[in-house]
Design a protein around this motif. Structure first.
Motif, mmCIF file in Angstrom:
data_model
loop_
_atom_site.group_PDB
_atom_site.id
_atom_site.type_symbol
_atom_site.label_atom_id
_atom_site.label_comp_id
_atom_site.label_asym_id
_atom_site.label_seq_id
_atom_site.Cartn_x
_atom_site.Cartn_y
_atom_site.Cartn_z
ATOM 1 N N ASP A 176 0.702 -0.974 0.054
ATOM 2 C CA ASP A 176 -0.025 -0.245 0.014
ATOM 3 C C ASP A 176 0.839 0.929 0.015
ATOM 4 O O ASP A 176 0.497 1.990 -0.409
ATOM 5 C CB ASP A 176 -1.283 -0.107 1.144
ATOM 6 N N GLU A 177 1.880 1.231 0.326
ATOM 7 C CA GLU A 177 3.165 2.341 1.394
ATOM 8 C C GLU A 177 3.279 2.728 -0.751
ATOM 9 O O GLU A 177 3.579 3.404 -1.158
ATOM 10 C CB GLU A 177 4.095 2.273 2.255
ATOM 11 N N ILE A 178 3.727 2.112 -1.483
ATOM 12 C CA ILE A 178 3.951 1.547 -2.560
ATOM 13 C C ILE A 178 3.107 2.850 -3.694
ATOM 14 O O ILE A 178 3.358 2.825 -4.392
ATOM 15 C CB ILE A 178 5.482 0.420 -3.370
ATOM 16 N N ASN A 179 2.088 1.443 -3.393
ATOM 17 C CA ASN A 179 1.222 1.653 -4.554
ATOM 18 C C ASN A 179 0.672 3.734 -3.941
ATOM 19 O O ASN A 179 0.598 3.673 -5.154
ATOM 20 C CB ASN A 179 -0.180 1.272 -4.513
ATOM 21 N N SER A 180 0.665 4.424 -3.181
ATOM 22 C CA SER A 180 0.219 5.412 -2.884
ATOM 23 C C SER A 180 1.134 6.542 -3.632
ATOM 24 O O SER A 180 0.908 7.498 -3.730
ATOM 25 C CB SER A 180 0.409 5.604 -1.792
ATOM 26 N N LEU A 181 2.631 5.877 -3.758
ATOM 27 C CA LEU A 181 3.648 6.681 -4.541
ATOM 28 C C LEU A 181 3.832 6.600 -5.421
ATOM 29 O O LEU A 181 4.502 7.458 -6.374
ATOM 30 C CB LEU A 181 4.443 6.945 -3.596
ATOM 31 N N ILE A 182 3.223 5.925 -6.574
ATOM 32 C CA ILE A 182 4.136 5.339 -7.954
ATOM 33 C C ILE A 182 3.363 6.305 -8.775
ATOM 34 O O ILE A 182 2.785 6.286 -9.107
ATOM 35 C CB ILE A 182 3.554 3.658 -7.983
ATOM 36 N N GLN A 183 4.006 6.799 -9.480
ATOM 37 C CA GLN A 183 3.461 7.457 -10.706
ATOM 38 C C GLN A 183 4.807 6.774 -12.267
ATOM 39 O O GLN A 183 5.190 5.854 -11.917
ATOM 40 C CB GLN A 183 4.431 9.158 -10.438
ATOM 41 N N GLU A 184 3.766 7.007 -12.914
ATOM 42 C CA GLU A 184 4.071 6.563 -14.385
ATOM 43 C C GLU A 184 5.822 6.696 -14.199
ATOM 44 O O GLU A 184 5.800 8.338 -14.627
ATOM 45 C CB GLU A 184 2.896 7.250 -15.372
ATOM 46 N N LYS A 185 6.514 6.113 -14.729
ATOM 47 C CA LYS A 185 8.131 6.419 -15.177
ATOM 48 C C LYS A 185 8.042 6.527 -16.737
ATOM 49 O O LYS A 185 7.208 6.918 -17.376
ATOM 50 C CB LYS A 185 8.608 5.691 -15.090
ATOM 51 N N LYS A 186 8.287 7.759 -16.817
ATOM 52 C CA LYS A 186 9.248 8.931 -18.371
ATOM 53 C C LYS A 186 9.617 8.336 -19.017
ATOM 54 O O LYS A 186 10.471 7.609 -18.679
ATOM 55 C CB LYS A 186 9.313 10.536 -17.942
ATOM 56 N N LYS A 187 10.017 8.260 -20.041
ATOM 57 C CA LYS A 187 10.828 7.795 -21.054
ATOM 58 C C LYS A 187 11.975 8.528 -21.199
ATOM 59 O O LYS A 187 11.983 10.458 -20.248
ATOM 60 C CB LYS A 187 10.756 7.977 -22.253
ATOM 61 N N PRO A 188 13.092 8.000 -20.985
ATOM 62 C CA PRO A 188 14.367 8.533 -20.883
ATOM 63 C C PRO A 188 14.829 9.647 -21.629
ATOM 64 O O PRO A 188 14.207 9.456 -23.135
ATOM 65 C CB PRO A 188 15.871 7.474 -20.780
ATOM 66 N N GLU A 189 15.296 10.540 -21.565
ATOM 67 C CA GLU A 189 15.615 11.555 -22.261
ATOM 68 C C GLU A 189 16.086 10.560 -24.356
ATOM 69 O O GLU A 189 16.556 11.186 -25.094
ATOM 70 C CB GLU A 189 16.671 12.568 -21.882
ATOM 71 N N LEU A 190 17.538 10.299 -23.450
ATOM 72 C CA LEU A 190 18.216 9.688 -24.757
ATOM 73 C C LEU A 190 18.047 7.860 -24.215
ATOM 74 O O LEU A 190 17.964 7.432 -23.390
ATOM 75 C CB LEU A 190 19.840 9.658 -24.349
ATOM 76 N N SER A 191 18.167 7.016 -25.593
ATOM 77 C CA SER A 191 17.953 5.974 -25.767
ATOM 78 C C SER A 191 19.082 5.234 -26.613
ATOM 79 O O SER A 191 18.890 6.130 -27.824
ATOM 80 C CB SER A 191 16.614 5.199 -25.511
ATOM 81 N N SER A 192 18.955 3.769 -26.640
ATOM 82 C CA SER A 192 19.982 2.744 -27.187
ATOM 83 C C SER A 192 19.342 1.892 -28.075
ATOM 84 O O SER A 192 20.358 1.267 -28.815
ATOM 85 C CB SER A 192 21.417 3.099 -26.897
ATOM 86 N N PRO A 248 22.237 1.824 -22.495
ATOM 87 C CA PRO A 248 22.428 3.215 -21.687
ATOM 88 C C PRO A 248 21.397 3.944 -21.562
ATOM 89 O O PRO A 248 20.385 4.022 -23.007
ATOM 90 C CB PRO A 248 23.731 3.880 -21.730
ATOM 91 N N SER A 249 20.678 4.976 -21.357
ATOM 92 C CA SER A 249 19.781 5.833 -21.619
ATOM 93 C C SER A 249 20.229 6.879 -19.632
ATOM 94 O O SER A 249 20.746 6.771 -19.009
ATOM 95 C CB SER A 249 18.413 5.306 -20.872
ATOM 96 N N PHE A 296 27.429 7.364 -26.459
ATOM 97 C CA PHE A 296 26.469 7.181 -26.487
ATOM 98 C C PHE A 296 25.419 8.682 -27.324
ATOM 99 O O PHE A 296 24.994 8.538 -28.068
ATOM 100 C CB PHE A 296 25.885 6.638 -25.194
ATOM 101 N N LYS A 297 25.712 9.886 -26.752
ATOM 102 C CA LYS A 297 25.361 10.599 -27.144
ATOM 103 C C LYS A 297 26.118 11.438 -28.275
ATOM 104 O O LYS A 297 24.775 11.842 -29.116
ATOM 105 C CB LYS A 297 25.824 12.194 -26.786
#
Length: 297
Positions: free
Chosen positions: A8-24, A34-35, A152-153
């Motif tokens: 419950d503690e975790i579920n109350s705080l979970i937010q949708e994870k954003k996509k990384p600025e870069l991916s490989s 890397p990301s 990567f960059k």
């Protein structure tokens, strides 16, 4: 024990994870992915278990209060730039931070570490497993991660041979510093003269191509990680550094031909683009290609 996802503690705080600025994904890097994650807003997230090891390198210029929980660990403290976290394969985790947070993340395939251990004369009796680490000061790990981040960059412009060399360097460092089970390297060995000659011949023949360390090592029937270490020991150069030297030597000859442009020469000897060629030529020769051409013609 119930899954952390159901807590419950975790579920109350979970937010949708954003996509990384870069991916490989488009680079075709399979052993290490890397990301970069820049200015992630204060939040708490659940990270599901995966068969990959995760190394996170903190990039924030200011300290960030970080909380990380797994089944076995509960860490809390202020993360500083350059510190790293290591999460073992198969671990679920919960992470939270109190201000905008930037970090560089490396997903490292389990099979890759197993291969590196087998290929570099480490002796061990159990399945490879890395120990968990939180806010670890590790200058060598930080430097390797920065080399990977730079490549990567740059869109992998230095080629697969260069990336494979960095990946193996990273794998060896992780096995030396973070093994769950003690691993002892055997006595170092050396390349035979015939093997060195074969490697030289392969690079001379294929210097225009974007070949991998695996393709090079197959020429001498040796593992990629083993070859990278022993070649550096024998020649004081990495395979990639030797490849660049050969490309520059051929470029010098082509610069004698006035009808060829600098861009044509760069492409013909295997460089990613003209700026890439300029940078390496100036580093190796001390002059730009144009300056060198003016001196010899």
């Amino acid at each position: 024990m119930e899954s952390m996802k159901k807590n419950d503690e975790i579920n109350s705080l979970i937010q949708e994870k954003k996509k990384p600025e870069l991916s490989s994904e488009e680079l075709g890097w399979k052993s290490i992915r890397p990301s970069t994650w820049i200015n992630m807003k204060p939040q708490a997230i659940y990270v599901p278990s995966t068969d990959k090891y995760i190394v996170a390198v903190h990039l924030n210029p200011q300290p960030v209060k970080l909380v990380k929980k797994t089944y076995q660990y509960h860490h809390e403290g202020y993360a500083h730039a350059g510190e790293i976290n290591v999460t073992s394969a198969g671990e679920e985790s919960y992470c939270a931070w109190d201000r905008d947070f930037s970090f560089f993340r490396l997903e490292i395939a389990s099979f890759f570490l197993q291969e590196v251990a087998e290929q570099t004369n480490f002796s061990y009796t159990q399945q490879i497993e890395l120990a968990h680490a939180f806010r670890q000061l590790d200058p060598k790990m930080f430097q390797i991660s920065q080399w990977i981040l730079d490549e990567f960059k740059n869109g992998g412009r230095n080629g697969l041979l260069y990336f494979d060399s960095l990946a193996n360097l990273l794998g060896i460092h992780l096995l030396q510093k973070y093994p769950m089970v003690k691993m002892d390297p055997s006595q170092p060995d050396t390349l035979k003269r015939t093997q060195i000659s074969c490697i030289f011949d392969f690079i001379q023949t294929n210097y225009k191509e974007n070949f991998t360390l695996g393709e090079l090592s197959a020429a001498v029937q040796m593992s990629p990680a083993h070859l990278g270490r022993l070649f550096k020991k024998a020649t004081q150069l990495t395979p990639h550094q030797y490849l660049i030297k050969i490309r520059i030597d051929h470029a010098k000859q082509l610069l004698l031909q006035q009808e060829l442009t600098i861009g044509e020469i760069a492409a013909s000897v295997g460089f990613f683009d003209q700026s890439h060629f300029y940078r390496y030529f100036k580093r190796e020769v001390g002059l730009s290609p144009k300056e060198y051409r003016r001196q010899i013609i």
